[in-house]
Design a protein around this motif. Structure first.
Motif, PDB file in Angstrom:
ATOM      1  N   GLN A 107       0.826  -1.201   0.000  1.00  0.00           N
ATOM      2  CA  GLN A 107       0.000   0.000   0.000  1.00  0.00           C
ATOM      3  C   GLN A 107       0.867   1.262   0.000  1.00  0.00           C
ATOM      4  N   MET A 108       1.990   1.212   0.711  1.00  0.00           N
ATOM      5  CA  MET A 108       2.924   2.342   0.678  1.00  0.00           C
ATOM      6  C   MET A 108       3.434   2.574  -0.748  1.00  0.00           C
ATOM      7  N   ALA A 109       3.717   1.502  -1.457  1.00  0.00           N
ATOM      8  CA  ALA A 109       4.162   1.631  -2.852  1.00  0.00           C
ATOM      9  C   ALA A 109       3.070   2.237  -3.721  1.00  0.00           C
ATOM     10  N   THR A 110       1.818   1.853  -3.474  1.00  0.00           N
ATOM     11  CA  THR A 110       0.696   2.417  -4.229  1.00  0.00           C
ATOM     12  C   THR A 110       0.555   3.911  -3.952  1.00  0.00           C
ATOM     13  N   ASP A 111       0.795   4.326  -2.714  1.00  0.00           N
ATOM     14  CA  ASP A 111       0.713   5.753  -2.372  1.00  0.00           C
ATOM     15  C   ASP A 111       1.643   6.595  -3.242  1.00  0.00           C
ATOM     16  N   GLU A 112       2.801   6.038  -3.598  1.00  0.00           N
ATOM     17  CA  GLU A 112       3.795   6.809  -4.338  1.00  0.00           C
ATOM     18  C   GLU A 112       3.356   7.104  -5.775  1.00  0.00           C
ATOM     19  N   ASN A 113       2.319   6.445  -6.259  1.00  0.00           N
ATOM     20  CA  ASN A 113       1.844   6.734  -7.613  1.00  0.00           C
ATOM     21  C   ASN A 113       1.274   8.146  -7.727  1.00  0.00           C
ATOM     22  N   VAL A 114       0.792   8.683  -6.609  1.00  0.00           N
ATOM     23  CA  VAL A 114       0.228  10.038  -6.653  1.00  0.00           C
ATOM     24  C   VAL A 114       1.306  11.073  -6.963  1.00  0.00           C
ATOM     25  N   PRO A 115       2.420  11.146  -6.195  1.00  0.00           N
ATOM     26  CA  PRO A 115       3.470  12.112  -6.576  1.00  0.00           C
ATOM     27  C   PRO A 115       4.127  11.793  -7.916  1.00  0.00           C
ATOM     28  N   ILE A 116       4.133  10.518  -8.300  1.00  0.00           N
ATOM     29  CA  ILE A 116       4.693  10.177  -9.618  1.00  0.00           C
ATOM     30  C   ILE A 116       3.852  10.797 -10.733  1.00  0.00           C
TER      31      ILE A 116
END
Length: 500
Positions: free
Chosen positions: A58-67
């Motif tokens: 889920q932490m990895a999924t969160d990073e898609n927003v700033p990407i």
């Protein structure tokens, strides 16, 4: 009755009845040192690798927003090139042995056809879907812990029943052999007692193997050896009818919520694909510096400065005219995936409805089996007393006594199994209704994990050089735990509680 008071704020209000699920003891008679179901769930919540891996994902999924957001922010870079002219052609009017060229570029996106906006919305929707999936993972892990916990209790009771049965049959066999010696019974009676004892020993070995397997499953889920397990508390908050259960599940089940958010994200993907056919506008600025280190030589009388600088700013408009059909194909592809996501949403809803109805039926059936088994135990106990008394006066045979004893054992095994099945089915029902996660339970001594904390941190990052803690393992290994045996310790003879 205890209420929820730990962890971060939740999306929906906590349920005091469900929170009490693990906060009270069934009878209040278990020893203080006994392991409770609440304690086992708390340990799994902190150290179960499946749950910890889901949090990391889920932490990895969160990073898609700033990407996705980065595509709409300015970008800057510097390129520096050093040239050493090792071979200079003859006849050159100007000879520059070495140069250093430095170029700085700044790109500022102004309009990209909605590509960035819809990409961020899709990423946000998938973050929300991931949070719901994490809820489902918690419920799944907890359901497995509850099943493993009750399996240990059930199989412990069955082993205890079989061991007592073997002891009783050994006494029976000796008594039968003594009566055979004095001519009161026949060789057939002795053979029947020997056969029943052999069967009982085989049943004991099978039950011991089942107990060992149950303990190992417990270790897999909780990370520790089960010791002195206390009786689990009754399950409160169970629905009165299946329609109520389905209604709650449609609103609260995490799998349905995740499928809904994924379908929403797929809709934004279609808009993102359409942006590839629209014009884009961006601003730019370039700065160049060329340095020859004062080493330039000329065969003609001209002034060659050692440093030259230039700068330019401007805007660039790009209007796509033809791209080989790629944008249309990408749009059709996104639309098809959107359709698949919508169908998956319906399929998930169907699956949840099936799970709720099946769990409800299993729970109610197990409760009926408990009632029947309790009645059968009472009747078989009375029957056994009568058969033994009649055997003492010669009106009943040894095989009839053995059969009566076996029927009583079977009834007690059926009761232990039905209690386990009812409890697990009841918890499975609560899980399918979305009411069996960490935020619904009073897991004392721990702080509830809030996935939104990491999302807020990730969303607020704009710099290229920020990072996070080095990867580390939070789960416990079980390689050092001893291989389990079928030994029964004090406290393990606790009964499985039946849901009310």
């Amino acid at each position: 009755m205890q209420t929820l008071g730990l962890g971060a704020p939740c999306r929906r209000p906590s349920r005091p009845l469900v929170a009490a699920l693990l906060g009270v003891s069934l009878l209040g008679l278990s020893p203080v040192s006994a392991e409770s179901l609440q304690g086992a769930l708390a340990k799994a919540y902190q150290t179960n690798p499946t749950l910890n891996a889901a949090r990391a994902n889920q932490m990895a999924t969160d990073e898609n927003v700033p990407i996705q957001r980065a595509a709409g922010l300015p970008s800057a870079n510097i390129t520096s090139t050093f040239n050493e002219n090792v071979l200079i052609p003859d006849g050159q009017f100007v000879v520059i042995p070495r140069t250093l060229n430095t170029a700085a570029q700044l790109q500022v996106p102004i309009y990209q056809g909605g590509l960035v906006k819809n990409g961020i919305k899709a990423a946000d929707a998938r973050v929300a879907a991931g949070e719901e999936t994490l809820r489902g993972t918690e419920a799944s892990v907890f359901s497995q812990v509850v099943a493993a916990y009750n399996d240990v209790l059930r199989d412990t009771q069955i082993v205890d029943l079989n061991r007592n049965n073997v002891k009783n049959l050994e006494v029976n066999l000796r008594a039968t052999q003594d009566r055979f010696e004095v001519g009161d019974l026949t060789r057939t009676d002795v053979a029947q007692s020997e056969a029943r004892l052999s069967q009982a020993k085989a049943d004991l070995r099978n039950s011991e193997a089942n107990l060992i397997a149950a303990k190992e499953r417990y270790i897999q889920q909780v990370g520790e050896v089960p010791a002195d397990l206390s009786s689990p508390p009754p399950l409160p908050g169970l629905p009165t009818d299946v329609a109520e259960a389905v209604e709650v599940a449609i609103k609260e089940n995490p799998d349905i919520a995740a499928a809904t958010k994924n379908s929403e994200a797929a809709g934004y993907d279609v808009k993102t694909a359409r942006a590839s056919r629209l014009p884009t506008l961006s601003g730019f600025g370039n700065f160049n510096r060329n340095d020859n280190f004062g080493g330039a030589r000329a065969n003609i009388p001209i002034n060659i400065p050692s440093t030259q600088k230039s700068a330019v700013i401007g805007a660039q408009l790009q209007l796509p005219l033809y791209q080989g059909g790629r944008p249309s194909a990408q749009i059709r592809q996104a639309q098809a995936r959107r359709t698949a996501a919508m169908e998956t949403q319906i399929g998930t809803e169907r699956l949840v409805i099936q799970q709720v109805r099946a769990a409800f039926a299993s729970w109610r059936a197990s409760l009926d089996v408990i009632t029947s088994a309790e009645a059968a135990i009472a009747a078989n106990s009375l029957s056994l007393e009568g058969v033994r008394a009649e055997n003492g006066v010669g009106n009943r045979t040894i095989i009839e006594v053995l059969n009566a004893e076996q029927e009583l054992i079977n009834s007690r095994v059926q009761l232990a199994t039905a209690r386990r099945n009812a409890y697990v089915a009841g918890f499975t029902l609560l899980a399918a209704m979305g009411n069996a996660e960490a935020r619904d339970l009073d897991l004392q001594g721990i702080t509830l994990y809030n996935p939104k904390d990491n999302y807020r941190r990730a969303k607020g990052q704009f710099l290229d050089w920020t990072g996070r803690d080095a990867p580390m393992i939070r789960s416990t290994r079980t390689v050092t735990t001893p291989a389990q045996e079928a030994a029964i310790t004090v406290g393990e003879d606790a009964a499985v509680a039946a849901p009310q």
